[in-house]
Write a protein that holds these residues in place. Structure first.
Motif, mmCIF file in Angstrom:
data_model
loop_
_atom_site.group_PDB
_atom_site.id
_atom_site.type_symbol
_atom_site.label_atom_id
_atom_site.label_comp_id
_atom_site.label_asym_id
_atom_site.label_seq_id
_atom_site.Cartn_x
_atom_site.Cartn_y
_atom_site.Cartn_z
ATOM 1 N N GLY A 50 0.787 -1.229 0.000
ATOM 2 C CA GLY A 50 0.000 0.000 0.000
ATOM 3 C C GLY A 50 0.816 1.275 0.000
ATOM 4 O O GLY A 50 0.276 2.355 -0.254
ATOM 5 N N GLY A 51 2.115 1.175 0.298
ATOM 6 C CA GLY A 51 2.969 2.359 0.277
ATOM 7 C C GLY A 51 3.180 3.008 1.620
ATOM 8 O O GLY A 51 3.904 4.005 1.715
ATOM 9 N N ALA A 70 6.552 4.847 -4.728
ATOM 10 C CA ALA A 70 5.413 5.774 -4.818
ATOM 11 C C ALA A 70 4.710 5.903 -3.465
ATOM 12 O O ALA A 70 4.561 4.925 -2.726
ATOM 13 C CB ALA A 70 4.430 5.295 -5.872
ATOM 14 N N SER A 71 4.249 7.103 -3.153
ATOM 15 C CA SER A 71 3.494 7.341 -1.924
ATOM 16 C C SER A 71 2.108 6.723 -2.040
ATOM 17 O O SER A 71 1.638 6.415 -3.149
ATOM 18 C CB SER A 71 3.356 8.845 -1.691
ATOM 19 N N PRO A 72 1.405 6.541 -0.907
ATOM 20 C CA PRO A 72 0.024 6.046 -0.982
ATOM 21 C C PRO A 72 -0.861 6.916 -1.876
ATOM 22 O O PRO A 72 -1.724 6.395 -2.591
ATOM 23 C CB PRO A 72 -0.440 6.081 0.477
ATOM 24 N N GLN A 73 -0.647 8.249 -1.848
ATOM 25 C CA GLN A 73 -1.454 9.148 -2.672
ATOM 26 C C GLN A 73 -1.200 8.904 -4.156
ATOM 27 O O GLN A 73 -2.138 8.882 -4.968
ATOM 28 C CB GLN A 73 -1.140 10.606 -2.313
ATOM 29 N N LYS A 74 0.060 8.717 -4.530
ATOM 30 C CA LYS A 74 0.382 8.451 -5.926
ATOM 31 C C LYS A 74 -0.155 7.094 -6.349
ATOM 32 O O LYS A 74 -0.616 6.923 -7.480
ATOM 33 C CB LYS A 74 1.888 8.529 -6.142
ATOM 34 N N ARG A 75 -0.127 6.133 -5.450
ATOM 35 C CA ARG A 75 -0.670 4.804 -5.783
ATOM 36 C C ARG A 75 -2.175 4.891 -5.994
ATOM 37 O O ARG A 75 -2.722 4.225 -6.880
ATOM 38 C CB ARG A 75 -0.327 3.800 -4.673
ATOM 39 N N GLY A 79 -4.276 3.830 -9.425
ATOM 40 C CA GLY A 79 -5.263 2.760 -9.450
ATOM 41 C C GLY A 79 -5.227 1.805 -8.292
ATOM 42 O O GLY A 79 -5.672 0.661 -8.412
ATOM 43 N N VAL A 80 -4.723 2.247 -7.137
ATOM 44 C CA VAL A 80 -4.723 1.405 -5.942
ATOM 45 C C VAL A 80 -5.679 2.018 -4.923
ATOM 46 O O VAL A 80 -5.435 3.101 -4.394
ATOM 47 C CB VAL A 80 -3.311 1.286 -5.322
ATOM 48 N N GLY A 81 -6.795 1.330 -4.660
ATOM 49 C CA GLY A 81 -7.742 1.769 -3.642
ATOM 50 C C GLY A 81 -7.516 1.003 -2.360
ATOM 51 O O GLY A 81 -6.894 -0.063 -2.358
ATOM 52 N N ARG A 82 -8.017 1.555 -1.260
ATOM 53 C CA ARG A 82 -7.790 0.871 0.025
ATOM 54 C C ARG A 82 -8.923 1.134 0.995
ATOM 55 O O ARG A 82 -9.481 2.238 1.047
ATOM 56 C CB ARG A 82 -6.469 1.334 0.646
#
Length: 258
Positions: A50-51, A70-75, A79-82
């Motif tokens: 998740g970063g 990459a930071s969580p925001q960039k992920r 296209g990475v949701g959490r």
């Protein structure tokens, strides 16, 4: 192309090894569960994907692109949701406003606009709430909703970024058994219809075996088993790990719990 490829992740905290040479993949539309006894390293691995944590070694690839740094925001924007073990919503805001905030962030239009925030992306927010069965509660503050409904709103927030990959940390924690099954049935349906890969951690084995296509089992920071739910059920080493009979296990030399 494989959606998520995790390659040789390693993480230590001081002299404690929390993850060692962890490698796995997630395909589009697949639900993959990570399980293990307390201290197995699940959260460490999950947070590296998740970063929230940077690995000491190894790589995380999304659609073939390296997102390790990459930071969580960039992920999120890639296209990475959490979703989180404790649902993360603004309790004073309505369900729709919570989703609208996620849409505003995703579209990067939080500044310099005259349009009031509550009017931006409302139609899309209502569409997402409808997907998770919460359209009728769109204007209700999250503080007034049952916890199971708040978890559904959080799922709509995660979907606001049109994720390729959805990370779910203990998605059914704090929910009644019937609510757990309903939430995971909904997630599985959305994942299959939209081709979203889902990686989740979970302590409830009924949820894991009822919804995961594949299961990874961690012990002392390393994967000790991987396979279908039936294969994991029949794995003697996994059963020993959950029973706590460490003498029956042969963990890798030098791997500590975290």
């Amino acid at each position: 192309m494989t959606l998520l490829s995790v390659q040789g992740l390693h993480k230590s905290f001081g002299g404690v090894v929390a993850a060692r040479d962890v490698a796995f993949t997630v395909e589009r539309g697949e639900m993959l569960a990570i399980i293990g006894p307390n201290g197995a390293g699940k959260s460490t691995v999950f947070n590296m994907v998740g970063g929230q944590l940077r690995p000491d070694q190894g790589r995380v690839l999304l659609d073939g692109q390296d997102i390790t740094a990459a930071s969580p925001q960039k992920r999120f924007r890639r296209g990475v949701g959490r979703t989180f073990q404790v649902a993360q919503t603004f309790l004073s805001m309505s369900a729709a406003e919570n989703v609208q905030m996620a849409l505003i962030s995703c579209h990067r239009n939080s500044n310099g606009l005259w349009t009031p925030a509550r009017e931006r992306h409302r139609d899309k927010a209502l569409e997402l709430l409808s997907q998770v069965g919460m359209a009728e509660a769109a204007d209700a503050p999250c503080s007034s909703l049952a916890y199971g409904d708040v978890k559904r709103v959080e799922l709509a927030i995660a979907l606001a970024g049109q994720p390729k990959l959805l990370l779910m940390d203990e998605p059914t924690a704090g929910m009644a058994p019937r609510e757990r099954a309903a939430l995971m049935d909904l997630t599985a349906s959305i994942a299959a219809s939209q081709g979203i890969g889902v990686l989740f951690t979970e302590h409830d084995m009924d949820v894991v075996f009822g919804h995961a296509a594949r299961v990874l089992v961690l012990l002392r920071g390393q994967i000790i088993a991987a396979g279908t739910p039936d294969e994991i059920r029949q794995n003697e080493q996994v059963r020993c790990a959950y029973l706590g009979d460490e003498h029956a296990l042969e963990p890798p030399t030098g791997v500590s719990s975290a």
